[in-house]
Design a protein around this motif. Structure first.
Motif, PDB file in Angstrom:
ATOM      1  N   GLU A  54       0.859  -1.180   0.000  1.00 33.00           N
ATOM      2  CA  GLU A  54       0.000   0.000   0.000  1.00 33.00           C
ATOM      3  C   GLU A  54       0.898   1.234   0.000  1.00 33.00           C
ATOM      4  OE1 GLU A  54      -3.570   2.111   2.570  1.00 33.00           O
ATOM      5  OE2 GLU A  54      -3.045   0.032   2.991  1.00 33.00           O
ATOM      6  N   PHE A  55       0.791   2.030  -1.048  1.00 30.76           N
ATOM      7  CA  PHE A  55       1.644   3.196  -1.218  1.00 30.76           C
ATOM      8  C   PHE A  55       1.018   4.374  -0.478  1.00 30.76           C
ATOM      9  CE2 PHE A  55       2.737   0.252  -4.470  1.00 30.76           C
ATOM     10  CZ  PHE A  55       4.114   0.362  -4.569  1.00 30.76           C
ATOM     11  N   ILE A  56       1.690   4.828   0.592  1.00 32.43           N
ATOM     12  CA  ILE A  56       1.111   5.836   1.479  1.00 32.43           C
ATOM     13  C   ILE A  56       1.620   7.249   1.193  1.00 32.43           C
ATOM     14  CG2 ILE A  56       0.549   4.212   3.306  1.00 32.43           C
ATOM     15  CD1 ILE A  56       3.132   5.016   4.723  1.00 32.43           C
ATOM     16  N   SER A  57       2.698   7.366   0.438  1.00 31.84           N
ATOM     17  CA  SER A  57       3.199   8.679   0.021  1.00 31.84           C
ATOM     18  C   SER A  57       4.019   8.489  -1.250  1.00 31.84           C
ATOM     19  CB  SER A  57       4.057   9.316   1.126  1.00 31.84           C
ATOM     20  OG  SER A  57       5.340   8.723   1.184  1.00 31.84           O
ATOM     21  N   SER A  58       4.629   9.547  -1.720  1.00 32.52           N
ATOM     22  CA  SER A  58       5.427   9.439  -2.941  1.00 32.52           C
ATOM     23  C   SER A  58       6.794   8.812  -2.684  1.00 32.52           C
ATOM     24  CB  SER A  58       5.592  10.812  -3.589  1.00 32.52           C
ATOM     25  OG  SER A  58       6.163  11.707  -2.678  1.00 32.52           O
ATOM     26  N   THR A  59       7.070   8.455  -1.415  1.00 26.69           N
ATOM     27  CA  THR A  59       8.349   7.807  -1.083  1.00 26.69           C
ATOM     28  C   THR A  59       8.215   6.602  -0.161  1.00 26.69           C
ATOM     29  OG1 THR A  59       8.713   9.304   0.794  1.00 26.69           O
ATOM     30  CG2 THR A  59       9.665   9.953  -1.337  1.00 26.69           C
ATOM     31  N   GLU A  60       7.029   6.344   0.409  1.00 24.69           N
ATOM     32  CA  GLU A  60       6.860   5.267   1.382  1.00 24.69           C
ATOM     33  C   GLU A  60       5.747   4.300   0.989  1.00 24.69           C
ATOM     34  OE1 GLU A  60       6.366   7.721   5.006  1.00 24.69           O
ATOM     35  OE2 GLU A  60       8.041   6.499   5.741  1.00 24.69           O
ATOM     36  N   VAL A  61       6.012   3.014   1.288  1.00 31.80           N
ATOM     37  CA  VAL A  61       5.052   1.953   1.011  1.00 31.80           C
ATOM     38  C   VAL A  61       4.975   1.036   2.230  1.00 31.80           C
ATOM     39  CG1 VAL A  61       6.822   0.517  -0.121  1.00 31.80           C
ATOM     40  CG2 VAL A  61       4.407   0.116  -0.620  1.00 31.80           C
ATOM     41  N   GLU A  62       3.770   0.599   2.577  1.00 32.09           N
ATOM     42  CA  GLU A  62       3.574  -0.369   3.655  1.00 32.09           C
ATOM     43  C   GLU A  62       3.377  -1.741   3.030  1.00 32.09           C
ATOM     44  OE1 GLU A  62       0.170   0.896   5.886  1.00 32.09           O
ATOM     45  OE2 GLU A  62       1.334   2.314   7.057  1.00 32.09           O
ATOM     46  N   GLN A  63       3.975  -2.759   3.658  1.00 30.77           N
ATOM     47  CA  GLN A  63       3.789  -4.134   3.208  1.00 30.77           C
ATOM     48  C   GLN A  63       3.119  -4.906   4.343  1.00 30.77           C
ATOM     49  OE1 GLN A  63       7.371  -6.324   2.366  1.00 30.77           O
ATOM     50  NE2 GLN A  63       6.265  -8.026   1.472  1.00 30.77           N
ATOM     51  N   TYR A  64       2.053  -5.651   3.990  1.00 31.88           N
ATOM     52  CA  TYR A  64       1.357  -6.448   4.993  1.00 31.88           C
ATOM     53  C   TYR A  64       0.641  -7.611   4.327  1.00 31.88           C
ATOM     54  CZ  TYR A  64      -2.565  -3.403   3.571  1.00 31.88           C
ATOM     55  OH  TYR A  64      -3.515  -2.710   2.863  1.00 31.88           O
ATOM     56  N   THR A  65       0.129  -8.509   5.163  1.00 26.43           N
ATOM     57  CA  THR A  65      -0.650  -9.653   4.698  1.00 26.43           C
ATOM     58  C   THR A  65      -2.090  -9.449   5.132  1.00 26.43           C
ATOM     59  OG1 THR A  65       1.276 -11.089   4.898  1.00 26.43           O
ATOM     60  CG2 THR A  65      -0.872 -12.162   4.763  1.00 26.43           C
ATOM     61  N   SER A  66      -3.020  -9.668   4.214  1.00 28.25           N
ATOM     62  CA  SER A  66      -4.438  -9.545   4.555  1.00 28.25           C
ATOM     63  C   SER A  66      -5.151 -10.870   4.296  1.00 28.25           C
ATOM     64  CB  SER A  66      -5.106  -8.427   3.749  1.00 28.25           C
ATOM     65  OG  SER A  66      -5.226  -8.787   2.406  1.00 28.25           O
ATOM     66  N   LYS A  67      -6.159 -11.109   5.106  1.00 27.62           N
ATOM     67  CA  LYS A  67      -6.984 -12.314   4.972  1.00 27.62           C
ATOM     68  C   LYS A  67      -8.414 -11.902   5.290  1.00 27.62           C
ATOM     69  CE  LYS A  67      -7.352 -16.976   6.831  1.00 27.62           C
ATOM     70  NZ  LYS A  67      -6.787 -17.933   7.790  1.00 27.62           N
ATOM     71  N   ASN A  68      -9.330 -12.233   4.392  1.00 26.79           N
ATOM     72  CA  ASN A  68     -10.737 -11.846   4.552  1.00 26.79           C
ATOM     73  C   ASN A  68     -10.896 -10.340   4.764  1.00 26.79           C
ATOM     74  OD1 ASN A  68     -11.488 -14.565   4.353  1.00 26.79           O
ATOM     75  ND2 ASN A  68     -11.183 -14.863   6.541  1.00 26.79           N
ATOM     76  N   GLY A  69     -10.061  -9.546   4.079  1.00 24.78           N
ATOM     77  CA  GLY A  69     -10.161  -8.095   4.163  1.00 24.78           C
ATOM     78  C   GLY A  69      -9.552  -7.474   5.398  1.00 24.78           C
ATOM     79  N   LYS A  70      -8.919  -8.270   6.261  1.00 26.79           N
ATOM     80  CA  LYS A  70      -8.322  -7.743   7.493  1.00 26.79           C
ATOM     81  C   LYS A  70      -6.816  -7.973   7.476  1.00 26.79           C
ATOM     82  CE  LYS A  70     -12.397  -8.484  10.263  1.00 26.79           C
ATOM     83  NZ  LYS A  70     -12.994  -9.093  11.425  1.00 26.79           N
ATOM     84  N   ILE A  71      -6.077  -7.022   8.026  1.00 29.44           N
ATOM     85  CA  ILE A  71      -4.622  -7.161   8.121  1.00 29.44           C
ATOM     86  C   ILE A  71      -4.306  -8.177   9.214  1.00 29.44           C
ATOM     87  CG2 ILE A  71      -2.456  -5.990   8.664  1.00 29.44           C
ATOM     88  CD1 ILE A  71      -3.741  -3.418   7.528  1.00 29.44           C
ATOM     89  N   VAL A  72      -3.559  -9.226   8.849  1.00 26.96           N
ATOM     90  CA  VAL A  72      -3.222 -10.274   9.810  1.00 26.96           C
ATOM     91  C   VAL A  72      -1.729 -10.309  10.137  1.00 26.96           C
ATOM     92  CG1 VAL A  72      -5.207 -11.732   9.276  1.00 26.96           C
ATOM     93  CG2 VAL A  72      -3.098 -12.004   7.954  1.00 26.96           C
ATOM     94  N   ASP A  73      -0.910  -9.633   9.344  1.00 26.55           N
ATOM     95  CA  ASP A  73       0.534  -9.598   9.595  1.00 26.55           C
ATOM     96  C   ASP A  73       1.100  -8.352   8.922  1.00 26.55           C
ATOM     97  OD1 ASP A  73       3.050 -10.455  10.495  1.00 26.55           O
ATOM     98  OD2 ASP A  73       3.425 -11.609   8.668  1.00 26.55           O
TER      99      ASP A  73
END
Length: 127
Positions: free
Chosen positions: A57-76
């Motif tokens: 998920e790109f949150i700005s022009s220089t930063e990105v968040e990486q995560y795992t989602s399951k059933n629409g919810k962030i799990v990791d």
């Protein structure tokens, strides 16, 4: 009257010069900001069951968040990293300066450089 015209002319020149200086400053590419890209996360799905996705998920022009989602919810959550975009090339710099390189195939898909397009973890689709 001539003094007023001279002052206005000089002011106009000064304002146009400062605007030219602003245009020279390179602007960051913001076309990824507020977008999410996901791929099927086979490893997480095998270990924990169900269908999970690895998400950038790109949150700005220089930063990105990486995560795992399951059933629409962030799990990791993996973390927030820096990235550079020189379209069609995308580089995400993770901890210890490890780089993950991707290439855009079109406006809705990018793949991990060095992977096959059909690899389960390689193809990220815009959401």
């Amino acid at each position: 009257m001539k003094k007023i015209l001279l002052i206005l002319a000089l002011a106009s020149i000064c304002f146009s010069c400062s605007k030219d200086d602003e245009d020279v400053t390179p602007k960051l590419d913001e076309r990824l900001v507020n977008t999410k890209w996901e791929t099927y996360d086979l490893a997480y799905s095998i270990i924990y069951g169900g269908t999970a996705y690895e998400v950038y998920e790109f949150i700005s022009s220089t930063e990105v968040e990486q995560y795992t989602s399951k059933n629409g919810k962030i799990v990791d959550t993996d973390g927030t990293y820096s990235y550079t975009l020189e379209y069609p090339n995308l580089t995400i710099t993770k901890e210890d300066n490890k780089k993950a390189d991707f290439i855009f195939k079109d406006t809705r898909t990018f793949i991990r450089v060095g992977a096959e397009e059909n690899d389960y973890y390689a193809k990220y689709i815009k959401q």
